[in-house]
Design a protein around this motif. Sequence first.
Motif, PDB file in Angstrom:
ATOM      1  N   THR A   1       0.980  -1.148   0.144  1.00  0.00           N
ATOM      2  CA  THR A   1      -0.003  -0.122   0.073  1.00  0.00           C
ATOM      3  C   THR A   1       0.860   1.250   0.042  1.00  0.00           C
ATOM      4  OG1 THR A   1      -1.654  -1.293   1.358  1.00  0.00           O
ATOM      5  CG2 THR A   1      -1.980   1.185   0.899  1.00  0.00           C
ATOM      6  N   ALA A   2       1.932   1.154   0.775  1.00  0.00           N
ATOM      7  CA  ALA A   2       2.952   2.321   0.983  1.00  0.00           C
ATOM      8  C   ALA A   2       3.390   2.654  -0.334  1.00  0.00           C
ATOM      9  CB  ALA A   2       3.746   2.014   1.973  1.00  0.00           C
ATOM     10  N   MET A   3       3.691   1.691  -1.087  1.00  0.00           N
ATOM     11  CA  MET A   3       4.287   1.925  -2.650  1.00  0.00           C
ATOM     12  C   MET A   3       3.388   1.986  -3.634  1.00  0.00           C
ATOM     13  SD  MET A   3       6.939  -1.428  -2.315  1.00  0.00           S
ATOM     14  CE  MET A   3       7.424  -1.446  -4.389  1.00  0.00           C
ATOM     15  N   GLY A   4       2.017   2.212  -3.081  1.00  0.00           N
ATOM     16  CA  GLY A   4       0.916   2.541  -4.173  1.00  0.00           C
ATOM     17  C   GLY A   4       0.433   1.369  -4.972  1.00  0.00           C
ATOM     18  N   LEU A   5       0.662   0.020  -4.535  1.00  0.00           N
ATOM     19  CA  LEU A   5       0.105  -1.259  -5.114  1.00  0.00           C
ATOM     20  C   LEU A   5      -1.163  -1.525  -4.333  1.00  0.00           C
ATOM     21  CD1 LEU A   5       3.427  -2.767  -5.498  1.00  0.00           C
ATOM     22  CD2 LEU A   5       1.975  -1.889  -7.326  1.00  0.00           C
ATOM     23  N   ASP A   6      -1.776  -2.616  -4.950  1.00  0.00           N
ATOM     24  CA  ASP A   6      -2.851  -3.025  -4.113  1.00  0.00           C
ATOM     25  C   ASP A   6      -2.540  -3.822  -3.044  1.00  0.00           C
ATOM     26  OD1 ASP A   6      -4.836  -2.338  -5.988  1.00  0.00           O
ATOM     27  OD2 ASP A   6      -4.538  -4.181  -7.277  1.00  0.00           O
ATOM     28  N   PHE A   7      -3.365  -3.761  -1.981  1.00  0.00           N
ATOM     29  CA  PHE A   7      -3.016  -4.477  -0.741  1.00  0.00           C
ATOM     30  C   PHE A   7      -2.684  -5.924  -0.936  1.00  0.00           C
ATOM     31  CE2 PHE A   7      -4.283  -6.431   3.349  1.00  0.00           C
ATOM     32  CZ  PHE A   7      -3.425  -5.872   4.127  1.00  0.00           C
ATOM     33  N   TRP A   8      -3.506  -6.693  -1.715  1.00  0.00           N
ATOM     34  CA  TRP A   8      -3.435  -8.049  -1.727  1.00  0.00           C
ATOM     35  C   TRP A   8      -3.210  -8.465  -3.112  1.00  0.00           C
ATOM     36  CZ3 TRP A   8      -3.245 -12.473   1.142  1.00  0.00           C
ATOM     37  CH2 TRP A   8      -3.656 -13.562   0.510  1.00  0.00           C
ATOM     38  N   ASN A   9      -1.877  -9.226  -3.278  1.00  0.00           N
ATOM     39  CA  ASN A   9      -1.714  -9.972  -4.629  1.00  0.00           C
ATOM     40  C   ASN A   9      -1.605 -11.290  -4.274  1.00  0.00           C
ATOM     41  OD1 ASN A   9       0.388 -11.067  -6.360  1.00  0.00           O
ATOM     42  ND2 ASN A   9       0.250  -9.018  -7.319  1.00  0.00           N
ATOM     43  N   THR A  10      -2.303 -12.031  -4.782  1.00  0.00           N
ATOM     44  CA  THR A  10      -2.318 -13.376  -4.373  1.00  0.00           C
ATOM     45  C   THR A  10      -0.990 -14.172  -4.641  1.00  0.00           C
ATOM     46  OG1 THR A  10      -4.466 -13.729  -5.216  1.00  0.00           O
ATOM     47  CG2 THR A  10      -3.444 -15.729  -4.746  1.00  0.00           C
ATOM     48  N   THR A  11      -0.092 -13.807  -5.622  1.00  0.00           N
ATOM     49  CA  THR A  11       0.993 -14.431  -5.869  1.00  0.00           C
ATOM     50  C   THR A  11       2.076 -14.223  -4.853  1.00  0.00           C
ATOM     51  OG1 THR A  11       0.789 -14.644  -8.351  1.00  0.00           O
ATOM     52  CG2 THR A  11       3.076 -14.916  -7.512  1.00  0.00           C
ATOM     53  N   VAL A  12       2.344 -12.904  -4.671  1.00  0.00           N
ATOM     54  CA  VAL A  12       3.166 -12.091  -3.880  1.00  0.00           C
ATOM     55  C   VAL A  12       3.002 -12.635  -2.321  1.00  0.00           C
ATOM     56  CG1 VAL A  12       4.273 -10.030  -3.087  1.00  0.00           C
ATOM     57  CG2 VAL A  12       3.715 -10.307  -5.496  1.00  0.00           C
ATOM     58  N   ASP A  13       1.755 -12.367  -1.936  1.00  0.00           N
ATOM     59  CA  ASP A  13       1.570 -12.778  -0.740  1.00  0.00           C
ATOM     60  C   ASP A  13       1.570 -14.295  -0.377  1.00  0.00           C
ATOM     61  OD1 ASP A  13       0.151 -10.769   1.185  1.00  0.00           O
ATOM     62  OD2 ASP A  13      -0.434  -9.851  -1.003  1.00  0.00           O
ATOM     63  N   TRP A  14       1.171 -15.062  -1.189  1.00  0.00           N
ATOM     64  CA  TRP A  14       1.576 -16.715  -0.971  1.00  0.00           C
ATOM     65  C   TRP A  14       2.950 -16.767  -1.008  1.00  0.00           C
ATOM     66  CZ3 TRP A  14      -1.033 -20.671   1.200  1.00  0.00           C
ATOM     67  CH2 TRP A  14      -2.419 -20.628   1.177  1.00  0.00           C
ATOM     68  N   VAL A  15       3.743 -16.337  -1.779  1.00  0.00           N
ATOM     69  CA  VAL A  15       5.157 -16.628  -1.669  1.00  0.00           C
ATOM     70  C   VAL A  15       5.874 -16.181  -0.375  1.00  0.00           C
ATOM     71  CG1 VAL A  15       7.458 -16.164  -2.915  1.00  0.00           C
ATOM     72  CG2 VAL A  15       5.258 -16.644  -4.163  1.00  0.00           C
ATOM     73  N   ILE A  16       5.515 -14.920  -0.165  1.00  0.00           N
ATOM     74  CA  ILE A  16       5.959 -14.464   1.265  1.00  0.00           C
ATOM     75  C   ILE A  16       5.508 -15.008   2.541  1.00  0.00           C
ATOM     76  CG2 ILE A  16       6.598 -12.382   2.627  1.00  0.00           C
ATOM     77  CD1 ILE A  16       7.203 -11.054  -0.133  1.00  0.00           C
ATOM     78  N   ALA A  17       4.258 -14.983   2.623  1.00  0.00           N
ATOM     79  CA  ALA A  17       3.354 -15.371   3.805  1.00  0.00           C
ATOM     80  C   ALA A  17       3.383 -16.874   4.181  1.00  0.00           C
ATOM     81  CB  ALA A  17       2.045 -14.973   3.891  1.00  0.00           C
ATOM     82  N   TYR A  18       3.596 -17.797   2.984  1.00  0.00           N
ATOM     83  CA  TYR A  18       3.612 -19.158   3.090  1.00  0.00           C
ATOM     84  C   TYR A  18       4.861 -19.636   4.102  1.00  0.00           C
ATOM     85  CZ  TYR A  18       4.386 -24.072   2.456  1.00  0.00           C
ATOM     86  OH  TYR A  18       4.728 -25.474   2.550  1.00  0.00           O
ATOM     87  N   PRO A  19       6.057 -19.428   3.618  1.00  0.00           N
ATOM     88  CA  PRO A  19       7.134 -19.744   4.743  1.00  0.00           C
ATOM     89  C   PRO A  19       7.062 -19.396   6.120  1.00  0.00           C
ATOM     90  CG  PRO A  19       7.970 -18.690   2.453  1.00  0.00           C
ATOM     91  CD  PRO A  19       6.547 -18.348   2.645  1.00  0.00           C
ATOM     92  N   VAL A  20       6.480 -18.000   6.218  1.00  0.00           N
ATOM     93  CA  VAL A  20       6.331 -17.673   7.576  1.00  0.00           C
ATOM     94  C   VAL A  20       5.223 -18.671   8.341  1.00  0.00           C
ATOM     95  CG1 VAL A  20       5.616 -15.812   9.275  1.00  0.00           C
ATOM     96  CG2 VAL A  20       6.732 -15.467   7.070  1.00  0.00           C
TER      97      VAL A  20
ATOM     98  N   ASP B   1       9.874 -15.675 -11.779  1.00  0.00           N
ATOM     99  CA  ASP B   1       9.454 -15.226 -12.703  1.00  0.00           C
ATOM    100  C   ASP B   1       8.084 -14.656 -12.664  1.00  0.00           C
ATOM    101  OD1 ASP B   1      11.614 -16.126 -13.993  1.00  0.00           O
ATOM    102  OD2 ASP B   1      10.588 -17.320 -15.531  1.00  0.00           O
ATOM    103  N   ARG B   2       7.192 -15.274 -11.885  1.00  0.00           N
ATOM    104  CA  ARG B   2       5.903 -14.847 -11.596  1.00  0.00           C
ATOM    105  C   ARG B   2       5.748 -13.709 -10.628  1.00  0.00           C
ATOM    106  NH1 ARG B   2       1.368 -19.360 -12.684  1.00  0.00           N
ATOM    107  NH2 ARG B   2       0.120 -17.719 -11.682  1.00  0.00           N
ATOM    108  N   ALA B   3       6.503 -13.808  -9.745  1.00  0.00           N
ATOM    109  CA  ALA B   3       6.661 -12.864  -8.405  1.00  0.00           C
ATOM    110  C   ALA B   3       7.508 -11.969  -8.826  1.00  0.00           C
ATOM    111  CB  ALA B   3       6.795 -13.573  -7.162  1.00  0.00           C
TER     112      ALA B   3
END
Lengths: 194, 616
Positions: free
Chosen positions: B33-52, B289-291
């Motif tokens: 959001t701070a970067m001016g993008l959508d809050f949720w992006n399925t690809t990026v969120d899963w790639v980062i939040a899944y390992p956590v 490639d995707r994220a």
Amino acid sequence: MTAAHSTVHGAEGHASPARLLRMNRMGLWLFFASDALVFALLLSARFYLDGLHTPPEVKQILGLVMTSILLLSSLTAYRAETAIEHGNIARGRSMLLLTAVMGSVFLAGVVMEWMLAEFSPGDGYGTAFFSMTGMHAGHVASGVLLLLMARRQASAGKFDGGGTRAWGASGIVMYWHFVDVVWVFFYPVLYLIH
Amino acid sequence: MSHSILRAPIVRGLFWAVVGFVLAAALVGGIRTAMGLDFWNTTVDWVIAYPVALLGWLMGVGVWPQWGREWLGGKAEPYALTGWQRYFGFSPDHKVIGIQYAVTFIVLFLLAGLAAMLIRIELAQPGLQLFTSDQYNAAMSFHGITMVAVAVATLLGGFGNYLVPLMIGARDMAFPRLNALSYWLVPPVAILLVIAVGMGGWDSGWTAYPPLSEVNKEGQVLFNLAVITFGVVSILGGINFLVTVTYMRAPGLTWFRLPIFVWGAISASLISFFFTQAFAAALLMVLLDRALGTSFFRASGGGSALLYEHIFWFYSHPAVYVMVLPGFGAALEILSHMSKKPLFAYRWAAGAMLGIVALSGIVWAHHMFTSGMDPALHAPFLVLTELISIPTGLIFLSALGTIWQGKLWLQTPMLFALAFVFNFLLGGVTGIYLADVPTDLHLHDTYFVVAHFHYTIVGGEIFALFAALYYWFPKFTGRMYSERLGKIHFWMMFLGFQLTFIPMFRVGIQGMNRRVADYPAAYGEYNLFISFAAFLLGASFLFFTWNMLASWFRGPAAAANPWRASTLEWQVSSPPPEHNFDEIPVITGDPYGYGGAGPAHNRPLGGLAAGSEGGS
């Protein structure tokens, strides 16, 4: 990945400390071999995607400074390991901390490089550069955490007496050397080839 | 009671997984959001939040109290759960872990089998009846990857973990907690795949070739994360087996006195620790490639989709040997014990397994004859691939020599082991047509391929798996299965299997393409027949499931050594005592000492006299 055997169900039943040490070492070396293959795949992908091309925008000075710091940190890691094995826990602790700090400086360098990079991850070299430095930095970050863990364990008296009891620390130091050696291959491939 | 359920390891694991996911996703969302993008992006969120989330799951399920505290210099708790509850926590006991693997993957096997039944309903007639094309792709992809995981992990993870320490006279694996960690990475894999199907699935099969896998639905992201996790399971498990067998053999148990199943487990472990990461790396590159917008496989950025195929098959061909080598081991083991004859050409069979390991890494491009790779690679890969029939042939000779003039005891496990020999022969012979470039150009991507690999993996490994299941069931559970239900299961599965897959060779030769929901009407009659045969095959597992459940809870008590076998696991009680051996046995002979005065593998610990035939 320290002392992966359990005290309740482990091999202690019929294995001497020396044999346990050999088992831990073998496990760790197999892990290195396994992990090295990932790095090797990324390394060969670099040549597959972009041949020997290196863009002139690569920050040579920054790369050289980072590489020197990382290589030096292997020396302090070695000093830490030797100190702990000889029972000098206090020196081991300070050397572990120094190593972790140098690793963190290296990581800061990677972040800086990423922010200053004048090539995008979308082209051949960028793909190789960002994925190889990223994968390596991930390992460095985990190594810094492990070094701090080793320091904490040293404070708690886990390595008192040195010798085979120091395995927890020396395993982590071996991991640090491994990550360092990977960079010895990555640095020329990413910076120096023309 | 509710108090204890809330404290159960799995509940804690799920809680911390959700907490981890939400926190990481919120952080990512905030930054975006701070970067001016959508809050949720399925690809990026899963790639980062899944390992956590994965970390939270592991810590919650028991890594933190039982292991993690030591990392910070504290003291770990011992594992506290007992009785049936011990299967639902971070147990370091290899026997508990073996049963955890086996049960989890048999449930997944039944689930993926159900997907196969749905696929056969769809394919019973030309046109679309049950599914849309998208749903068909999702069902086919789910069936594929889940069965691949089942084939990789049930025998090695389940039976390997349970049996290898027992067979080598050890009290546990080399790294018991690492072993538990490997197992507890499996539920996230299953959960991810199920969520992926819930999100509409992914349509790139189990092979996930780009460019499709870089532009399709987000289910693909979850698939990639699941398979990378599963790769870690495989690698850690492989390392554990290798160290265990190297350092924990009982006194006198030299390398060439190891039961052949242990050789199967070692060979499979060599492959899984050295090749699995290629698959994981390929899928990671797809994720990057995707994220991140890199271009490993994106032609527009100078990448190459062909690179993916090379990396993918560099693992995925050896992977079939991770599946099949423990199957070879289990089948040879059972053939020897149930023929009451020493294993024929034991050293050749063990050497052949290592030969397969060596060759497995240099044959991958035979999957790519139609991919557009340099034709100069065709001939070498043809020759290298066909070389593999030499070590495989040695294992066949060992099987045939063992049953030759033996006194075959045709109980259910033996029937499955014999069927394994028969099926794998068909699977192996039809493989030659796919290794040969001229025939492969015609047969590639047809049902001939489907029939071929089902003959090797299902007919080979899965039949060996069921042989092993029935053979070691009394050891695992302390109870005897019903021989009658076992034989019904065998004959239904055997006939159903042949009737399903033999016609597929035929329609494949005629050119029917695989992985497509619809087909030309001319193939209709064959497919209707195949579907009915597949339902027979599927129905056989109702008998299996009933037999396993009823026998585990209510079956007659099993003797320590119902098969009067000579290997170590049968010389202790059924199920074995907690630390396997009160006294570590001393080995004085080879494991198949039939025909002499008695089994010479060890000094019998009392199990032999108590042996009974069990069942009926």
